[in-house]
Design an enzyme around this catalytic site. Structure first.
Site, PDB file in Angstrom:
ATOM      1  N   GLU A  19      -1.654  -5.065   1.061  1.00  5.97           N
ATOM      2  CA  GLU A  19      -0.577  -5.800   0.404  1.00  5.97           C
ATOM      3  C   GLU A  19      -0.319  -7.171   1.029  1.00  5.97           C
ATOM      4  OE1 GLU A  19      -0.417  -2.616   1.267  1.00  5.97           O
ATOM      5  OE2 GLU A  19       0.267  -1.430  -0.456  1.00  5.97           O
ATOM      6  N   PHE A  67      10.908  10.070   0.323  1.00  3.73           N
ATOM      7  CA  PHE A  67       9.526   9.705   0.615  1.00  3.73           C
ATOM      8  C   PHE A  67       9.272   8.244   0.211  1.00  3.73           C
ATOM      9  CE2 PHE A  67       4.999   9.459  -0.748  1.00  3.73           C
ATOM     10  CZ  PHE A  67       4.453   9.550   0.527  1.00  3.73           C
ATOM     11  N   GLN A  68       8.748   7.476   1.138  1.00  4.95           N
ATOM     12  CA  GLN A  68       8.435   6.057   0.944  1.00  4.95           C
ATOM     13  C   GLN A  68       9.655   5.228   0.544  1.00  4.95           C
ATOM     14  OE1 GLN A  68       4.831   5.819  -1.482  1.00  4.95           O
ATOM     15  NE2 GLN A  68       3.638   5.934   0.405  1.00  4.95           N
ATOM     16  N   LYS A  96      12.266   3.626  -9.407  1.00  4.75           N
ATOM     17  CA  LYS A  96      11.334   4.252 -10.339  1.00  4.75           C
ATOM     18  C   LYS A  96      12.034   4.750 -11.609  1.00  4.75           C
ATOM     19  CE  LYS A  96       7.436   7.422 -10.371  1.00  4.75           C
ATOM     20  NZ  LYS A  96       6.580   8.306  -9.563  1.00  4.75           N
TER      21      LYS A  96
END
Ligand SMILES: Cc1ncc(C[n+]2csc(CCOP(=O)(O)OP(=O)(O)O)c2C)c(N)n1
Ligand SMILES: [Mg+2]
Lengths: 570, 184
Positions: A49, A111-112, A161
């Protein structure tokens, strides 16, 4: 029309005229990667990235248009923090889109999950955490407006998301009034009094210098600057961030000022009676010891960002404006200094006595890095774009290349980010496929981001990389040699490890190597004949070579050290 | 030798303070942006008070007392204006401002000490807002100096719990804020 948030995001980018996104997918950004398949926007899949961020920067620096990068949450987002900080320091317009965990999961150490808006608060011009799909178009339009107007910079949009998965009624802001930015006033009207005061100072000046910074490139002031400089006959210096804003071939151009600047440029500033700063910010790499910087000068400071005024150096006149408008106004007002013949005579003696210098290479010895750059330049078409890493090779590239037009120098200035060169060159070439793009890189820098050559090969972005392989973290070595009694600590890299030719070949590129002058000319010719795949050349250069002139950190610019071959006859 | 712990400025009123009244968009994270800017740039804050701005729900007003020794005011204001959520800044020199602050204190009392305490409260023009058998809670809305003096007067009482809001300010009537003055 009902769209998912993800579709709305991609459609918004299309509305903004985005032609390429540099990115890499992952869980939180997955929904947005689906509509990319159907979009007209090109996506360049990077291998790390950080590469995406620097490519977006290279794209922006070469084209003048904002660069766009897209990554996932957590580690994807933190991997792009360095390019964001770099773009912030250099006022490069970027729009960075990061995935985020679902809104309900924010704050639960999901998570993340990572607080990327918090992390980047101090290194973005602004950032957004989107709360609903309906907000996406406004946030994207605002991000582009913010990134590209006023003092440009990076803007980050964090999209959870669930937001990209939910539905919205498509709309798009039709004017900036709909952006909901009540506090954002990027430009103020020109202050006529300040222009008049500046004209008075210019008219009285006998030893003026036009100190041109990155803001001149940002506002595309090259035409106005050239006209103003030619009419007034004032000497011009261009900072590391402004290379290309004024032609290097122009007889009024003294070159780059600062720590590794041209003797005449540095000394003209020290001796001037009026310093006209155009979109420059008195960086410590330019001023050296601030209290000893341009001690006799009055200062006119032109900047679009009022926070730059009197931050480092007290000025007599401040003009809050983009460089183009301010220079046009000064020119239109007829600002004309005194007769500058005596001043120019003095400047010419400095130029004659202290040109750039390096020892002539011997036939059997290692290559001189400066000569390598001169040879590449001689074999390049006008308008060739040069990117670089950070270190000695960067300074030599800035010193020895001849920049004649904006957008030809792609470089990490304020942050000095090693590893910038290769991905930035790829971004520049993606934006200007018609141009030849060279990356003048260091062996240390190359090892930080070389994996993006895989991206370049896979995506058909044929850049050329010249590694000035001096087997060292050369710039640090130079400081240890000069200021730490030659006690070399952790700077040796080994010219043969890695094998750059094999590495290049493994990444699908052409790998070449040159140890002698003949080989050097030959590989440059070969590289110029290859236009379908990236080329990497391992130039074996002399480790002991140092960058001159040099002003030691924190020293006065009066104590500039020139190349040893020029010393002594005073 | 370990350095002595820093116990904070001796009074609440810095020598060269300035009051910034900052109108900001009422959006998540704005306070963090302002506080982060001060921390990042090394500007010292003496006190900070936030509340919704008059009439609008869209905006909040942050009253910041800054140490004008830690950085030039021009720098602080210039950097603040770069925050996209900052809508307007008025800067007030203490001499041009009406400054007020609210102090709440709970003081343990008994029959013996109560009379003396009532005198202290009365002298300061503070008001009793809550009592039980062993405590009184008092409120003082006053100038920062008045609050300083009252706090000092309460020092002789054991176990006092005291909170101050930090000041808010408005321009003194008849004197325009500095930023609106004509530059000379
Ligand atoms: C990410 C990062 N880490 C460390 C540094 C400090 N640094 C500046 S120049 C330099 C050496 C660069 O070595 P190389 O790429 O071989 O270039 P050279 O100076 O030898 O031309 C280092 C370590 C930096 N600028 N950036
Ligand atoms: Mg090196």
């Amino acid at each position: 029309m009902q769209l998912t948030g993800a579709q709305a995001l991609i459609k918004s980018l299309e509305q903004e005229g985005v032609e390429v996104i540099f990115g890499l997918p992952g869980g939180a950004i997955l929904p947005v990667y689906d509509p990319i398949i159907d979009s007209s926007i090109r996506h360049v899949l990077v291998r790390h990235e950080q590469g995406a961020g620097h490519m977006a920067e290279g794209y922006a620096l070469a084209t003048g248009r904002p660069g766009v990068a897209m990554v996932t949450s957590g580690p994807g987002a933190t991997n792009i923090v360095t390019p964001i900080a770099n773009a912030h320091m250099d006022s490069t317009p970027l729009v960075v889109i990061t995935g985020q965990v679902a809104t309900a999961a924010i704050g639960t150490d999901a998570f993340q999950e990572c607080d990327i808006t918090g992390i980047t608060m101090g290194i973005t011009k602004h950032n957004f955490l989107i709360q609903s799909a309906q907000e996406i178009p406004r946030a994207v339009a605002a991000a582009f407006h913010l990134a590209t107007t006023g003092r440009p910079g990076p803007v980050l949009i964090d999209v959870p998301k669930d937001v990209t998965q939910s539905m919205m009624d498509w709309w798009y802001p039709s004017s900036i009034d709909e952006l909901d930015l009540p506090g954002y006033r990027p430009e103020v009207p020109l202050d006529a009094d300040a222009i008049n005061e500046a004209v008075t100072l210019i008219n009285a000046a006998e030893r003026p210098v036009l100190y041109v910074g990155g803001g001149a490139l940002k506002s595309r002031a090259e035409r106005e600057l050239l006209a103003f400089a030619e009419r007034t006959k004032m000497p011009v210096v261009t900072t590391l961030m402004a290379r290309g804003a004024f032609p290097d071939s122009h007889e009024q151009h003294l070159g780059m000022p600062g720590m590794h600047g041209m003797y005449a440029a540095v000394t003209a500033i020290q001796k001037c009676d009026l310093l006209i700063s155009l979109g420059a910010r008195f960086d410590d790499r330019v001023t050296g010891k601030v209290s000893a910087f341009a001690p006799h000068a009055k200062v006119i400071h032109v900047d679009i960002d009022r926070a730059e005024f009197n931050k480092v150096r007290e000025s007599q006149v401040t003009i809050q404006s983009n460089v183009t408008a301010a220079v046009s106004a000064l020119d239109a007002a007829g600002a004309t200094p005194q007769n500058l013949e005596v001043w120019w005579k003095e400047i010419r003696t400095w130029q004659e006595r202290y040109p750039l210098a390096y020892d002539e290479p011997s036939d059997d010895g290692l290559l001189r890095p400066q000569r390598v750059i001169e040879e590449i330049l001689a074999a390049s078409a006008p308008g060739t774009i040069v990117a670089s890493g950070v270190g000695q090779h960067q300074m030599w590239a800035s010193q020895y290349w001849k920049f004649e037009e904006p957008g030809t120098w792609v470089n990490s200035g304020g942050a000095g980010t090693m590893g910038f060169g290769v991905p930035a060159a790829i971004g520049a070439k993606a934006g200007r496929p018609d141009k030849t793009v060279w990356c003048i890189d260091g062996d240390g820098c190359f090892q930080m981001t070389a994996q993006e050559l895989v991206t370049a090969r896979a995506e058909g972005i044929p850049i050329k990389v010249a590694i000035l392989n001096n087997a060292y973290l050369g710039m640090v070595r130079q400081w240890q040699e000069m200021f730490y009694e030659e006690r070399y600590s952790e700077v040796y890299l080994n010219a043969d490890l890695p094998d750059y030719v094999k590495w290049a070949e493994a990444m699908g590129c052409v790998g070449l190597r040159a140890r002698t002058m003949d080989e050097m000319k030959d590989v440059i010719r070969q590289a110029n004949e290859i236009n379908d795949v990236p080329v990497v050349i391992d130039f074996r250069t002399d480790s002991s070579e140092k960058v001159f002139p040099m002003v030691a950190a924190g020293a006065s610019n009066d104590d500039i050290m020139v190349h040893p071959s020029l010393r002594g006859e005073n | 030798m370990a350095p002595e712990p820093y116990l904070g400025p001796e009074t609440h009123t810095p020598v060269r303070h300035h009051i910034l009244s900052v109108l900001v968009e009422n959006k998540a994270g704005v306070l963090a942006r302002v506080a982060g800017l001060f921390a990042r740039r090394g500007f010292n804050i003496y006190s900070l008070a936030v509340a919704p701005a008059e009439l609008h729900e869209r905006f909040s007003r942050i009253t910041i007392v800054v140490d004008a020794e830690s950085a030039p005011l021009e720098q602080i204001v210039g950097q603040l204006y770069k925050l996209v959520n900052v809508v307007d800044i008025s800067d007030l020199a203490p001499s041009d401002a009406v400054e007020r602050e609210l102090l709440l204190a709970t003081i343990p009392t008994n029959v013996d000490s109560r009379t003396g305490l009532l005198d202290v409260i009365g002298e300061a023009n503070a008001a009793i807002v809550d009592v039980d058998a062993h405590h009184v809670t008092v409120m003082l809305a006053g100038t920062p100096h008045g609050c300083d003096a009252f706090e000092k007067a309460l020092e002789s009482y054991e176990g006092v719990e005291l909170h101050r809001t930090g000041r808010v300010a408005l321009p003194r009537l008849g004197t325009p804020p500095e930023s609106e003055k004509d530059p000379e």
